[in-house]
Motif scaffolding. Structure first.
Motif, mmCIF file in Angstrom:
data_model
loop_
_atom_site.group_PDB
_atom_site.id
_atom_site.type_symbol
_atom_site.label_atom_id
_atom_site.label_comp_id
_atom_site.label_asym_id
_atom_site.label_seq_id
_atom_site.Cartn_x
_atom_site.Cartn_y
_atom_site.Cartn_z
ATOM 1 N N ASP A 392 -25.066 -9.055 -19.228
ATOM 2 C CA ASP A 392 -23.635 -9.365 -19.304
ATOM 3 C C ASP A 392 -23.292 -10.099 -20.598
ATOM 4 O O ASP A 392 -22.280 -9.805 -21.248
ATOM 5 C CB ASP A 392 -23.217 -10.216 -18.103
ATOM 6 C CG ASP A 392 -23.106 -9.411 -16.821
ATOM 7 O OD1 ASP A 392 -22.980 -8.182 -16.915
ATOM 8 O OD2 ASP A 392 -23.150 -10.016 -15.725
ATOM 9 N N LEU A 393 -24.142 -11.057 -20.979
ATOM 10 C CA LEU A 393 -23.885 -11.808 -22.211
ATOM 11 C C LEU A 393 -24.010 -10.907 -23.431
ATOM 12 O O LEU A 393 -23.236 -11.032 -24.394
ATOM 13 C CB LEU A 393 -24.840 -12.999 -22.299
ATOM 14 C CG LEU A 393 -24.620 -14.122 -21.282
ATOM 15 C CD1 LEU A 393 -25.721 -15.179 -21.391
ATOM 16 C CD2 LEU A 393 -23.255 -14.783 -21.476
ATOM 17 N N ALA A 394 -24.982 -10.002 -23.414
ATOM 18 C CA ALA A 394 -25.158 -9.069 -24.537
ATOM 19 C C ALA A 394 -23.925 -8.185 -24.706
ATOM 20 O O ALA A 394 -23.498 -7.892 -25.828
ATOM 21 C CB ALA A 394 -26.407 -8.222 -24.320
ATOM 22 N N LYS A 395 -23.342 -7.742 -23.588
ATOM 23 C CA LYS A 395 -22.117 -6.933 -23.658
ATOM 24 C C LYS A 395 -20.969 -7.701 -24.309
ATOM 25 O O LYS A 395 -20.070 -7.102 -24.908
ATOM 26 C CB LYS A 395 -21.721 -6.486 -22.253
ATOM 27 C CG LYS A 395 -22.644 -5.440 -21.654
ATOM 28 C CD LYS A 395 -22.225 -5.095 -20.229
ATOM 29 C CE LYS A 395 -23.156 -4.057 -19.619
ATOM 30 N NZ LYS A 395 -22.800 -3.751 -18.197
ATOM 31 N N GLU A 396 -20.993 -9.025 -24.186
ATOM 32 C CA GLU A 396 -19.972 -9.878 -24.800
ATOM 33 C C GLU A 396 -20.312 -10.216 -26.251
ATOM 34 O O GLU A 396 -19.581 -10.947 -26.914
ATOM 35 C CB GLU A 396 -19.830 -11.175 -24.004
ATOM 36 C CG GLU A 396 -19.222 -11.011 -22.629
ATOM 37 C CD GLU A 396 -17.716 -10.813 -22.677
ATOM 38 O OE1 GLU A 396 -17.116 -11.018 -23.755
ATOM 39 O OE2 GLU A 396 -17.138 -10.441 -21.647
ATOM 40 N N GLY A 397 -21.471 -9.704 -26.717
ATOM 41 C CA GLY A 397 -21.886 -10.022 -28.084
ATOM 42 C C GLY A 397 -22.458 -11.413 -28.230
ATOM 43 O O GLY A 397 -22.515 -11.973 -29.330
ATOM 44 N N ILE A 398 -22.887 -12.020 -27.123
ATOM 45 C CA ILE A 398 -23.433 -13.381 -27.127
ATOM 46 C C ILE A 398 -24.946 -13.314 -27.152
ATOM 47 O O ILE A 398 -25.567 -12.720 -26.254
ATOM 48 C CB ILE A 398 -22.939 -14.180 -25.906
ATOM 49 C CG1 ILE A 398 -21.412 -14.343 -25.973
ATOM 50 C CG2 ILE A 398 -23.620 -15.545 -25.835
ATOM 51 C CD1 ILE A 398 -20.821 -14.997 -24.739
#
Length: 404
Positions: A392-398
């Protein structure tokens, strides 16, 4: 010498001290039996009076003293359990006691020993240094030394625990070893009735004096290092315990602090039982397969004591939860702007994570200007939830990483 001839004496000692001690329960553990692949029984000596087996040997010895010796008073050297056993036994029998404890003794054991009525002296870093002080006091004040293991009356008193195992007809009995008094007494009681039972000793790798001595076939000294199993840190066994162990103990294995800590944590979580480091050493050896048990074999693990400092237990449990990924620390690097921390925490909430701590770091060399590094520590119910969070964080670019 045929030490098995002492069996009848152990029986008489059991009768003599039975009104002063508990006959502690033996608990079958389906959990540990499944882990190990045998039938595992836990001898709950952590539930003994004063919290350990030591009270058995203390009463056994002190009850043999003459009236003149009782008037002089007794002295003992111990990191805690023998101290408490002697203090309790002496006070119960109306005798003054002095206890010399190493300066590293846990505060809980120090306070408990004073609470049982002893005059407590802190001296030295390890037991062998404390013993030198005790020997000075014996010479100066004519006190009677109650040795933790170099005394046949103490050893036979510890052997009363072995009598309580006989009806179970075990294939293996696994015993923690410090100076060797407990395993010596148990070996006499067990082997006198069944020479086929395997008696296995367990020492801390921080203090392997008996393991090294048995392997070499001669008594040697090994300076101990720090261990959470403070009750079994002994520089050297006695000639008496070494001789008994040479004749009656089948093997000695070593466990380290990480293995002991995991056994302590599992005992608390799965068995709802508090056991100190020394007391959990026997189970640690089984859980790490250092003793090979077959499916149909019956093994008794001696949980020799439960006197642990609560703050140490708390740290052990926290580390256990962290190691087993039930507590997780995640590092994220985000723009240092309002809303980003909230976004991260919302994703933690999505996987039902319970936040423990949040720390910001804006000055480390791996943090670019205008960004912040955030460490989020939280509890989770499953390791699969972490993968979901990172996705989920990767999808947000985090950028996110789990910190081991």
């Amino acid at each position: 010498m045929n030490y098995l001839e002492y069996f009848d004496t152990i029986v008489k000692i059991k009768e003599r001290i039975s009104s002063y001690i508990h006959e502690t329960p033996i608990d079958y553990s389906s959990t540990f039996s499944r882990f190990i692949g045998g039938n595992v029984y836990l001898k709950m000596e952590n539930l003994q009076k004063t919290g350990s087996f030591k009270v058995r040997g203390a009463f056994s010895k002190i009850l043999t003293l003459t009236d003149e010796e009782k008037k002089r008073g007794v002295i003992a050297v111990s990191a805690g359990n023998h101290a408490q056993g002697v203090a309790y036994a002496a006070t119960t029998l109306g005798i003054k006691s002095t206890i010399v404890m190493p300066e590293i003794a846990p505060i809980s054991k120090y306070l408990a020993t004073k609470g049982y009525g002893a005059n407590v002296i802190l001296y030295g870093s390890y037991l062998h240094e404390s013993m030198k002080k005790a020997e000075e006091l014996v010479a100066e004040k004519n006190l009677v030394l109650v040795h933790p293991y170099d005394d046949i009356n103490v050893i036979l008193g510890q052997g009363t625990l072995g009598l309580e195992l006989l009806n179970l007809n075990p294939d293996y009995v696994v015993v923690p070893i410090g100076g060797g008094g407990l395993i010596s007494g148990i070996s006499i009681a067990i082997k006198a009735k069944n020479r086929n039972v395997k008696i296995i000793g367990v020492q801390s790798s921080a203090s392997p004096s008996l393991k090294v001595s048995k392997d070499l076939g001669r008594l040697v000294e090994v300076d101990p290092s720090y261990s959470i199993a403070d009750g079994i840190l002994v520089k050297s066994p006695s000639k008496l315990t070494f001789d008994i162990i040479e004749n009656l103990v089948d093997d000695i294995v070593l466990v380290d602090d990480d293995e002991i800590a995991e056994a302590m944590a599992l005992l608390l979580e799965r068995n709802k039982t508090i056991v100190e480091g020394a007391g959990a050493a026997s189970l640690a050896a089984l859980l790490t397969s250092k003793i090979k048990i077959r499916n149909n074999q019956k093994v008794i693990s001696i949980l020799s004591g439960g006197n642990i400092d609560i703050s140490l237990l708390a740290r052990i449990m926290e580390k256990y939860l962290y190691k087993s990924k039930r507590i997780v620390k995640v590092k994220v690097i985000v723009p240092d702007k309002p809303g980003y921390l909230n976004k991260v925490l919302n994703y933690v909430a999505k996987i039902r994570g319970n936040i423990i701590d949040v720390i910001h770091d804006r000055i480390s060399s791996d943090v670019k200007p205008g960004y912040t590094k955030i460490y989020v520590m939280f509890e989770i119910s499953s390791s699969e939830a972490i993968s979901m969070l990172l996705l989920d964080l990767a999808k947000e670019g985090i950028e996110a990483k789990v910190i081991d």
